[in-house]
Design an enzyme around this catalytic site. Structure first.
Site, PDB file in Angstrom:
ATOM      1  N   THR A 292      -5.791  -1.238   7.283  1.00  0.00           N
ATOM      2  CA  THR A 292      -5.538  -2.677   7.288  1.00  0.00           C
ATOM      3  C   THR A 292      -6.933  -3.264   7.749  1.00  0.00           C
ATOM      4  OG1 THR A 292      -4.637  -2.448   9.416  1.00  0.00           O
ATOM      5  CG2 THR A 292      -3.135  -3.001   7.579  1.00  0.00           C
TER       6      THR A 292
ATOM      7  N   LYS B 159       0.893  -1.133   0.172  1.00  0.00           N
ATOM      8  CA  LYS B 159       0.085   0.035   0.028  1.00  0.00           C
ATOM      9  C   LYS B 159       0.858   1.223  -0.103  1.00  0.00           C
ATOM     10  CE  LYS B 159      -2.382  -1.301   3.507  1.00  0.00           C
ATOM     11  NZ  LYS B 159      -1.899  -2.647   3.669  1.00  0.00           N
ATOM     12  N   THR B 160       1.871   1.367   0.883  1.00  0.00           N
ATOM     13  CA  THR B 160       2.798   2.497   1.026  1.00  0.00           C
ATOM     14  C   THR B 160       3.521   2.554  -0.585  1.00  0.00           C
ATOM     15  OG1 THR B 160       3.223   2.154   3.235  1.00  0.00           O
ATOM     16  CG2 THR B 160       4.747   3.545   2.092  1.00  0.00           C
TER      17      THR B 160
ATOM     18  N   ARG C 202       6.489  -8.466   1.637  1.00  0.00           N
ATOM     19  CA  ARG C 202       7.366  -8.103   2.738  1.00  0.00           C
ATOM     20  C   ARG C 202       7.793  -9.383   3.517  1.00  0.00           C
ATOM     21  NH1 ARG C 202       4.471  -4.346   6.710  1.00  0.00           N
ATOM     22  NH2 ARG C 202       5.010  -2.571   5.034  1.00  0.00           N
TER      23      ARG C 202
ATOM     24  N   ASP D  74      -1.161   6.793   6.489  1.00  0.00           N
ATOM     25  CA  ASP D  74      -1.060   5.356   6.753  1.00  0.00           C
ATOM     26  C   ASP D  74      -1.915   4.940   7.809  1.00  0.00           C
ATOM     27  OD1 ASP D  74      -0.577   2.648   6.493  1.00  0.00           O
ATOM     28  OD2 ASP D  74       1.593   2.744   7.396  1.00  0.00           O
TER      29      ASP D  74
END
Length: 336
Positions: A156, A62-63, A215, A107
């Site tokens: 999230t 997302k970032t 990740r 975020d």
């Protein structure tokens, strides 16, 4: 090792691996195509893109997509997070520093303080904020005009976003877990950037144990690199990958020590359940919140456990994964 959240040190390591353009972004074909359309239309109109909301589990990019949104339209990106904005004044300071066409990435936007959230409504819709000067009866509201900008929110837990905030986003992208094939492409790209000699078969092994999360895949890749350099031949081959993942207790289904402890507690100590969350947490020596947020989502998604009104139960897949014989099925149960 398999937690999807990133530490501060890991965020610095991830920065070197982030793609800068949408064409370099691997995976998420639906969201990537949707974002591409939104950005191309904005560039054609010579206007900032609509506000963008990216929803999905942590570690899926997302970032990275937020940075790409700014990069694709040639805008500057300002980064912050919901927990960091404790008061409306904090948000007002950030908004007043934005330039025309800038992108503001927030975020964990669902964790915004309520006063800041209400200020953001007006800023997103009318590009202005009302700054209150003074207190009590002498307080004065001063309207502050803002240049057109784009909010890119990431969450999230999309269900915690209030409807008024969610409705102000012109586009919402839902991020899904990655396939093993897409994770192999992510690993191949990361290995090239990090200068790691990664064999295709080793990439397949790492990808299959990464829980569908880039990740985690990049984190495991670095640990395989560590093992190859310290105890291996310097190459991230099949032997290095299997040995490294064995050292860090990541099995062939992507379960780690905590996951297996939860399954063993359910199957061995509680006979498959049902059993409450607190009892399971006490049995594995962890906090209930840790079990619920770290272990349970993956175990549920892979079909190893199930939640029932009476508590957690182990499915047949859990027994078989541990090499145990499941109990005789009873009518109306998951073992039937």
């Amino acid at each position: 090792m398999l937690a999807a959240e990133a530490t501060e040190l890991e965020r610095a390591a991830e920065a070197a691996l982030r793609p800068r353009r949408l064409a370099e972004f691997v995976g998420q074909p639906v969201v990537r195509d949707q974002v591409s359309l939104v950005l191309e239309a904005a560039v054609a109109r010579q206007r900032p893109p609509d506000h963008v909301l990216l929803a999905g589990p942590p570690g899926l990019g997302k970032t990275t997509l937020a940075m790409i949104v700014a990069s694709e339209v040639g805008a500057s990106l300002r980064l912050t997070s919901g927990p960091a904005i404790g008061h409306a004044g904090d948000l007002a300071a950030i908004l007043s520093g934005l330039q025309e066409n800038d992108a503001l990435f927030i975020d964990e936007i669902h964790r915004l303080a309520r006063p800041a959230e209400e200020m953001l409504y007006l800023a997103m819709e009318d590009f202005r904020v009302d700054v209150v000067v003074g207190k009590g009866a002498g307080a004065t509201s001063i309207p502050l005009a803002l240049p057109p900008f784009t909010v890119v929110g990431a969450t999230t837990r999309a269900g915690l976003l209030p409807a008024p905030l969610r409705d102000r986003f012109g586009f919402t992208g839902h991020m899904d877990f990655y396939s093993a094939a897409d994770l192999e492409r992510v690993l191949t790209r990361s290995a090239r950037l990090l200068g790691i000699d990664l064999e295709p078969q080793a990439a397949h092994i790492i990808a299959s144990r990464s829980r569908g999360t880039p990740r985690i895949a990049n984190r495991l890749l670095r640990r395989v690199q560590d093992w190859a350099q310290v105890r291996g031949n310097g190459r991230a081959d099949v032997a290095s990958a299997e040995a490294a993942l064995r050292v860090f207790e990541v099995d062939e289904r992507g379960l780690d020590r905590l996951d297996r402890s939860v399954l063993e507690a359910l199957c061995v100590r509680f006979g498959g359940g049902p059993v409450g969350l607190t009892s399971v947490a006490m049995a594995v020596g962890e906090e209930p919140e840790t079990v619920e947020t770290v272990a349970e989502p993956f175990l549920l998604r892979e079909g190893f456990i199930a939640r029932t009104p009476r508590g957690r139960i182990a499915t047949r897949a859990a027994w078989e994964h541990l090499g145990l014989t499941p109990p005789a099925p009873e009518a109306g149960t998951l073992f039937d």
